[in-house]
Design an enzyme around this catalytic site. Sequence first.
Site, PDB file in Angstrom:
ATOM      1  N   LYS A   1      56.433  16.766  44.328  1.00 22.29           N
ATOM      2  CA  LYS A   1      56.923  16.654  45.751  1.00 22.29           C
ATOM      3  C   LYS A   1      58.316  15.845  45.678  1.00 22.29           C
ATOM      4  CE  LYS A   1      53.225  17.932  48.667  1.00 22.29           C
ATOM      5  NZ  LYS A   1      52.005  18.086  47.511  1.00 22.29           N
TER       6      LYS A   1
ATOM      7  N   GLU B   1      55.229   9.028  53.211  1.00 25.75           N
ATOM      8  CA  GLU B   1      56.337   9.332  54.019  1.00 25.75           C
ATOM      9  C   GLU B   1      56.145   9.267  55.438  1.00 25.75           C
ATOM     10  OE1 GLU B   1      57.680  13.721  52.042  1.00 25.75           O
ATOM     11  OE2 GLU B   1      56.521  13.674  53.568  1.00 25.75           O
TER      12      GLU B   1
ATOM     13  N   HIS C   1      44.809  19.510  57.665  1.00 28.70           N
ATOM     14  CA  HIS C   1      46.237  19.891  57.164  1.00 28.70           C
ATOM     15  C   HIS C   1      46.010  21.431  56.440  1.00 28.70           C
ATOM     16  CE1 HIS C   1      47.466  15.800  57.692  1.00 28.70           C
ATOM     17  NE2 HIS C   1      46.330  15.330  56.860  1.00 28.70           N
TER      18      HIS C   1
ATOM     19  N   ARG D   1      55.300  30.945  45.257  1.00 25.10           N
ATOM     20  CA  ARG D   1      54.323  32.136  45.028  1.00 25.10           C
ATOM     21  C   ARG D   1      54.256  32.732  46.520  1.00 25.10           C
ATOM     22  NH1 ARG D   1      50.561  29.684  48.372  1.00 25.10           N
ATOM     23  NH2 ARG D   1      50.317  27.619  48.129  1.00 25.10           N
TER      24      ARG D   1
END
Length: 668
Positions: free
Chosen positions: A118, A202, A237, A299
């Site tokens: 990430k 973040e 999540h 994907r």
Amino acid sequence: MNTISKILIANRGEIACRIIRTARKMGIATVAVYSEADAGALHVEMAEEAVLIGSAAASESYLKVDAILDAAKRTGADAIHPGYGFLSENPEFVEKVEKAGLIFIGPSAKAIRAMGLKDAAKALMEKADVPVVPGYHGEAQDLVVLAGKANEIGFPVLIKARAGGGGKGMRKVDVQADFPAALSSARREAKASFGDDRVLVEKYVATPRHIEIQVFGDNHGNVVHLFERDCSAQRRHQKVIEEAPAPDMPEDMRAAMGAAAVAAAKAISYSGAGTVEFIVDASNGLKADKFWFMEMNTRLQVEHPVTELITGLDLVEWQIRVAAGEALPMGQDELSINGHAVEARIYAEDAEKGFLPAVGRLMHLRFPEGEIRIDAGVRAGDEITPFYDPMIAKVIAHGKTRTEALGKLAGALGRTEIAGTVTNTAFLARLCRDADFAAGRLDTGLIDRNIASLTEQVSAPDAIVALAVLAASGMVPPERSNTGSVAEIGPFEIWGSPMRSVTLEANGAEHGFRVLREGDSAWRIAGSGLQSSDMLLNAVECKHDEWAFRAGGVTQRCRLVQGSTEVAVFHEGLTHRFAKPQGSRADDLASGGDQVVSAMPGIIKQVLVAQGQEVKSGEAMVIMEAMKMEMTLSAPRDGVVGEVLVSVGAQVSDGVSLVMLQSEAAAG
């Protein structure tokens, strides 16, 4: 241009079945691979050929690259489709596939690597002028550095694993004091899930929506987007219900997000199906300048069917054609949105008990017919095991409007019948009808805010309890004919009326009942599991699993199935399950006041208590990982730890005692 005549599918379950269906439509043969646990699985039955590649554990089967390549060689496959999960985003796997002279149906290893971490991906996106969430994506991983960066960003923050996705290794931290424990937990889960415990930090968006863009590229430099999906209905999540297009999406924002997603794909010369995920600040509605890049999934996505339904396209067919060297079948100006589609994932999990994953054999499985798409990888009789993700099926509905699509989905969930394991179908149906969700007032915290109403336990009506007891008694034969044999009439007594005793778990507790025959097709049921003292069922009819009866002057019809462990009644959109006593086997995290037991097979990740330690009710005692989920097992009461029976790393089966508390008498 390459010719693909036989595809080996390096996956299992519903995605393997999904790929087989498209390959069959295209006249392409398929090869299934399977573990010992999946020897009788649906995808094995559907494929033209199947190869056993290892034992039940994924690490010994579906993640064994050499075994998969050997299966491809032995069967003469010329291409490999990875599906999603397992090896689908493993660049080393892609390289080995291509080195073996096979076609990988997916992006290049270079593209996967570019988006696999990430922090590196976000740096790359910044260079491509794709908006990125403020945060720390650096290499330093010391607690003091990360905690300092979190303070600079400002709480609340998100700790996120730099590798992988799906919410694994992600923790929200509201205050500085909670940061060390959250970091430790995120690292532990990230290491277990991805083999990499490094994280990034973040800024947490207070009213976030999760909106993603489906992109598609080919090997000729063409990239298009196939519009957006809204995946804001999440729990821990993990996506619960996905839909396309996003509710209330302004055209200027759709254009801006689509352009950003295409730019992201072009920055890495992307080929095949991919999804660019964005976090959106919805505090003041959707705005074209309020979205930021989160990650790219290199994907096919679990939720790709909603995109297929609004575009009329087969994304797996596009994948195969692009991998064979063809150009994209359509350009951006040829693509359009038709109506609205929603998808719900049915899992074997207990929503009323914190969504605890479940196992069991599917003794009954029936999906609604009509304008509903079902993507499933299981059949009646199959077993949900602890080795893999417990998803049973995806139910997808399409309508002219969002309201119509949601109505169809809710209705389909209510008509879905599953027995043999607990599922989340009632929870999903309630979510479809939730006032905020139905109105499109979405953000990723919606489910958590409304969790009490979404998971409220509904007690079975007395008439349904009585029917389950009557069925369990065996006093009503499954089908009557005109032969008049004793076996078909049912039990009887020369002197007096027949009576039987039955024990069932009803509405969360075990109860004893008495069943008394009062005449032709009339039965009286009494017991502590009824709200009233007893219940009279008249005009009882049973044909196979279809039952009809009259109670309190009202005739009702429902379906009832039973096996060795439970009776299940499907009535008015709900599934009422009545367990049959199975001895002393523990089914809950705490089987009593003095011990904590494992609810299913798993691995012990942490032991947080020691012998002689005082604990409070609800205090964390053991952390275990089962079915890809980390679970905390807590003290059932205040007390003193008498004995710790497991150690870190131990593999335990279900029903095993992990920690014993001193008896209250001994402690006193």
